[in-house]
Scaffold this motif. Sequence first.
Motif, PDB file in Angstrom:
ATOM      1  N   PRO A 243      34.856  33.396  46.972  1.00 33.40           N
ATOM      2  CA  PRO A 243      35.175  34.041  48.251  1.00 33.40           C
ATOM      3  C   PRO A 243      36.609  34.548  48.317  1.00 33.40           C
ATOM      4  CG  PRO A 243      35.201  31.667  48.498  1.00 33.40           C
ATOM      5  CD  PRO A 243      34.746  31.931  47.094  1.00 33.40           C
ATOM      6  N   LEU A 244      37.441  34.199  47.315  1.00 29.71           N
ATOM      7  CA  LEU A 244      38.836  34.634  47.309  1.00 29.71           C
ATOM      8  C   LEU A 244      39.009  35.913  46.498  1.00 29.71           C
ATOM      9  CD1 LEU A 244      41.830  34.124  47.984  1.00 29.71           C
ATOM     10  CD2 LEU A 244      41.958  32.745  45.881  1.00 29.71           C
ATOM     11  N   CYS A 245      38.718  35.864  45.192  1.00 35.03           N
ATOM     12  CA  CYS A 245      38.923  37.018  44.316  1.00 35.03           C
ATOM     13  C   CYS A 245      38.090  36.808  43.050  1.00 35.03           C
ATOM     14  CB  CYS A 245      40.401  37.168  43.973  1.00 35.03           C
ATOM     15  SG  CYS A 245      40.810  38.695  43.109  1.00 35.03           S
ATOM     16  N   ASN A 246      37.369  37.848  42.612  1.00 34.01           N
ATOM     17  CA  ASN A 246      36.486  37.730  41.462  1.00 34.01           C
ATOM     18  C   ASN A 246      37.053  38.413  40.226  1.00 34.01           C
ATOM     19  OD1 ASN A 246      33.983  36.239  42.299  1.00 34.01           O
ATOM     20  ND2 ASN A 246      34.069  37.757  43.940  1.00 34.01           N
ATOM     21  N   LEU A 247      36.405  38.184  39.083  1.00 34.45           N
ATOM     22  CA  LEU A 247      36.927  38.632  37.802  1.00 34.45           C
ATOM     23  C   LEU A 247      36.524  40.045  37.430  1.00 34.45           C
ATOM     24  CD1 LEU A 247      36.343  35.393  35.674  1.00 34.45           C
ATOM     25  CD2 LEU A 247      38.502  36.209  36.620  1.00 34.45           C
ATOM     26  N   SER A 248      35.236  40.390  37.576  1.00 31.32           N
ATOM     27  CA  SER A 248      34.771  41.695  37.085  1.00 31.32           C
ATOM     28  C   SER A 248      35.096  42.816  38.063  1.00 31.32           C
ATOM     29  CB  SER A 248      33.280  41.648  36.787  1.00 31.32           C
ATOM     30  OG  SER A 248      32.541  41.308  37.946  1.00 31.32           O
ATOM     31  N   TYR A 432      44.961  52.994  40.133  1.00 31.18           N
ATOM     32  CA  TYR A 432      46.306  53.159  40.684  1.00 31.18           C
ATOM     33  C   TYR A 432      47.126  51.921  40.303  1.00 31.18           C
ATOM     34  CZ  TYR A 432      44.750  57.237  43.345  1.00 31.18           C
ATOM     35  OH  TYR A 432      44.270  58.451  43.709  1.00 31.18           O
ATOM     36  N   ASP A 433      47.800  51.282  41.272  1.00 31.09           N
ATOM     37  CA  ASP A 433      48.593  50.095  40.929  1.00 31.09           C
ATOM     38  C   ASP A 433      47.886  48.809  41.339  1.00 31.09           C
ATOM     39  OD1 ASP A 433      48.814  50.621  43.597  1.00 31.09           O
ATOM     40  OD2 ASP A 433      50.890  49.959  43.777  1.00 31.09           O
ATOM     41  N   SER A 434      46.559  48.805  41.386  1.00 26.34           N
ATOM     42  CA  SER A 434      45.809  47.614  41.775  1.00 26.34           C
ATOM     43  C   SER A 434      44.845  47.211  40.662  1.00 26.34           C
ATOM     44  CB  SER A 434      45.024  47.867  43.071  1.00 26.34           C
ATOM     45  OG  SER A 434      43.998  48.824  42.871  1.00 26.34           O
ATOM     46  N   HIS A 435      44.632  45.911  40.527  1.00 30.06           N
ATOM     47  CA  HIS A 435      43.706  45.382  39.530  1.00 30.06           C
ATOM     48  C   HIS A 435      42.265  45.605  39.996  1.00 30.06           C
ATOM     49  CE1 HIS A 435      46.847  42.281  37.889  1.00 30.06           C
ATOM     50  NE2 HIS A 435      47.372  43.474  38.107  1.00 30.06           N
ATOM     51  N   LEU A 436      41.378  46.007  39.083  1.00 28.83           N
ATOM     52  CA  LEU A 436      39.953  46.078  39.427  1.00 28.83           C
ATOM     53  C   LEU A 436      39.362  44.692  39.602  1.00 28.83           C
ATOM     54  CD1 LEU A 436      38.414  48.855  37.133  1.00 28.83           C
ATOM     55  CD2 LEU A 436      38.655  48.900  39.618  1.00 28.83           C
ATOM     56  N   GLY A 437      39.863  43.746  38.807  1.00 30.97           N
ATOM     57  CA  GLY A 437      39.368  42.379  38.873  1.00 30.97           C
ATOM     58  C   GLY A 437      40.329  41.478  39.618  1.00 30.97           C
ATOM     59  N   HIS A 438      40.611  40.325  39.037  1.00 30.34           N
ATOM     60  CA  HIS A 438      41.438  39.328  39.718  1.00 30.34           C
ATOM     61  C   HIS A 438      42.876  39.818  39.878  1.00 30.34           C
ATOM     62  CE1 HIS A 438      43.001  35.370  40.837  1.00 30.34           C
ATOM     63  NE2 HIS A 438      41.743  35.005  40.999  1.00 30.34           N
ATOM     64  N   PHE A 439      43.528  39.392  40.968  1.00 31.91           N
ATOM     65  CA  PHE A 439      44.896  39.863  41.235  1.00 31.91           C
ATOM     66  C   PHE A 439      45.951  39.213  40.340  1.00 31.91           C
ATOM     67  CE2 PHE A 439      43.936  36.771  44.766  1.00 31.91           C
ATOM     68  CZ  PHE A 439      44.686  35.709  44.280  1.00 31.91           C
ATOM     69  N   LEU A 440      45.612  38.134  39.630  1.00 31.38           N
ATOM     70  CA  LEU A 440      46.585  37.508  38.748  1.00 31.38           C
ATOM     71  C   LEU A 440      46.917  38.421  37.573  1.00 31.38           C
ATOM     72  CD1 LEU A 440      45.489  33.758  38.410  1.00 31.38           C
ATOM     73  CD2 LEU A 440      47.446  34.671  39.677  1.00 31.38           C
ATOM     74  N   ASN A 441      48.157  38.334  37.097  1.00 27.09           N
ATOM     75  CA  ASN A 441      48.553  39.030  35.882  1.00 27.09           C
ATOM     76  C   ASN A 441      48.031  38.292  34.656  1.00 27.09           C
ATOM     77  OD1 ASN A 441      50.068  41.264  36.850  1.00 27.09           O
ATOM     78  ND2 ASN A 441      51.787  39.901  37.317  1.00 27.09           N
ATOM     79  N   PRO A 442      48.041  38.938  33.487  1.00 30.99           N
ATOM     80  CA  PRO A 442      47.770  38.189  32.254  1.00 30.99           C
ATOM     81  C   PRO A 442      48.796  37.076  32.068  1.00 30.99           C
ATOM     82  CG  PRO A 442      47.740  40.573  31.860  1.00 30.99           C
ATOM     83  CD  PRO A 442      48.281  40.378  33.233  1.00 30.99           C
ATOM     84  N   ASN A 443      48.391  36.039  31.321  1.00 31.67           N
ATOM     85  CA  ASN A 443      49.272  34.914  31.030  1.00 31.67           C
ATOM     86  C   ASN A 443      49.714  34.227  32.322  1.00 31.67           C
ATOM     87  OD1 ASN A 443      50.743  33.131  29.448  1.00 31.67           O
ATOM     88  ND2 ASN A 443      52.554  34.451  29.371  1.00 31.67           N
ATOM     89  N   ALA A 444      48.718  33.887  33.158  1.00 30.33           N
ATOM     90  CA  ALA A 444      49.001  33.276  34.458  1.00 30.33           C
ATOM     91  C   ALA A 444      47.850  32.360  34.852  1.00 30.33           C
ATOM     92  CB  ALA A 444      49.216  34.352  35.530  1.00 30.33           C
TER      93      ALA A 444
END
Length: 554
Positions: A243-248, A432-444
Amino acid sequence: MSKKRALLPILLFFIILYTLPAQTLRKIPYSDPVYPFLDRAYSLGWLAYLPQIRPYSVAGVLEWLEQIDQYSREHPGAVTLLARSQAESFRQRLINPVHNLKAEWNGSNFASLDFPLSFSTNSRLESIDDSYLSASQSFSGQISFGDSFFMGMDNWSSAVFLTYERAPFRKFYDPLREDYAIYNYFLSQGTGEFSHSHPQLYLHTAGETDLFLQANSTAQTTISFNLAELSFGRESLSWGPSPLCNLSLSSWSKPYEYLQLDIPLGSRGAFTWMTGVLQDFEEQGGSDFVQKLVTVHRVEIQFLDWLLFALTESVVYSYRFELAYLNPINLYYLNEVRLGDYDNKLLGFDLIFRLPSSKAYLSVLVDDWDFGEPFSLTYYHNEMGALLGVQLYDLLPDVMIHLEYAYMSHWMYTHKDSYADDAHNYNRYKHYDSHLGHFLNPNAHMIYLEIARDHSLALSYGTSLWFTQDGKGTTGGDGTIDDPLNVSSGYLDFLDGTVESNLDWTLFAEYRLLKYNGVIKAAYTLAYTRNLDKTAGRNQWDNIFSLEFSWMTY
């Protein structure tokens, strides 16, 4: 075949259109409280199956509300009094929407025009000068023919006043996410310019007062057939169990143009295919845009009453006609290998377990998985993102507890070739400047806890706590999706380099003016960031207050 017989299917089509209730295909905004309510209903077994593909349509929600009502009658006392009242309130609101201007004909056809309003403000309590104020006006139009055809659009225009030196926003919650800043007027300089909304082009002068005039839009057209539903428009889609943020695919992304096909697999499963048009920046930090495409498909089955299993496959590729990716049932991994590794492929699965008074889930997405070397973790294959979560219900009356852990490996969502074709089109997993999947950056990674309570039909409140850590991406890189991956250092340790840590505690409340379709939201956040922007020794405390009022007409 005679002309009369040839016209018969067309005649039957319009008879269907003119004999069914209106607006049932309209998608419901993610901010609607019906979403957490349905999550609760599914977790507690009031619903046999709930698709994990959002947004939901009015038709789907009304059907699930009817199932909840039937379950309540068959199991007296299982559904709380407040939950039954909520279900009836949602049903009445969806059946009898309020509009500014509307017209109905033949009992089932509908057209409307609406002008909802929204006001919001964010301020750092240490300095009231660090503030953000936004006033938005929407122009919304809809037309519906029964439950077979729907077309609608929302166009938002916002006036944004900025006075801050330090941004008064929570991490991940920067509201300046519209696709275009139509016109930026810098009051401190007495000048203005038209500009796209790349963060480096906001050019807000720290501590001064600036005015941005921005616009954003979403759109939907849906055609329903007996065995499938075809939709196209502009929206950010959300696929997965969190319910927060998904991966795909995640609702945190900016809206994009898409074409989607939904095919139900009986009453306990679904197959969905989507292809969308993305925009990206031609050069990191630049302002020129190029287009690329994303294609995703997903199959999910409620195998057992307590187990749902889903498979997801996606590919990001340059802006070209590629029939292999437009085939909904094709295997994109095999085609990507055959076509060449300029395309960015991702493969994942979800497991959802219904336990007593709870729902647990595991979601895994692998970026550029190499079947030949499945356990070799390098910068060019086998990057991974994972979610592990649980939602607990009714340990106290009408209280939900959500606990989730999220993990992103090095170079997750990135791609090993910075320039994928002659147009310098990045195939990283973003729009644009938004992630399609989860909002976390790599290595996080991130630990998230939320406790929320529905006090009444009108009032809900709660608290959330998260702890995130974000490390470097490549040697000398900043650890974001934008990091170029033409490196030869191989796999690095998790959370290497200077690590930014963020601890965020938030109190929130939402009051719904049910009679007037208004919503008031308020939140207070106490946050501490260590090594801000991955700069060693740069630490910061923030006390942030946010207030939002919105008046929705449907």
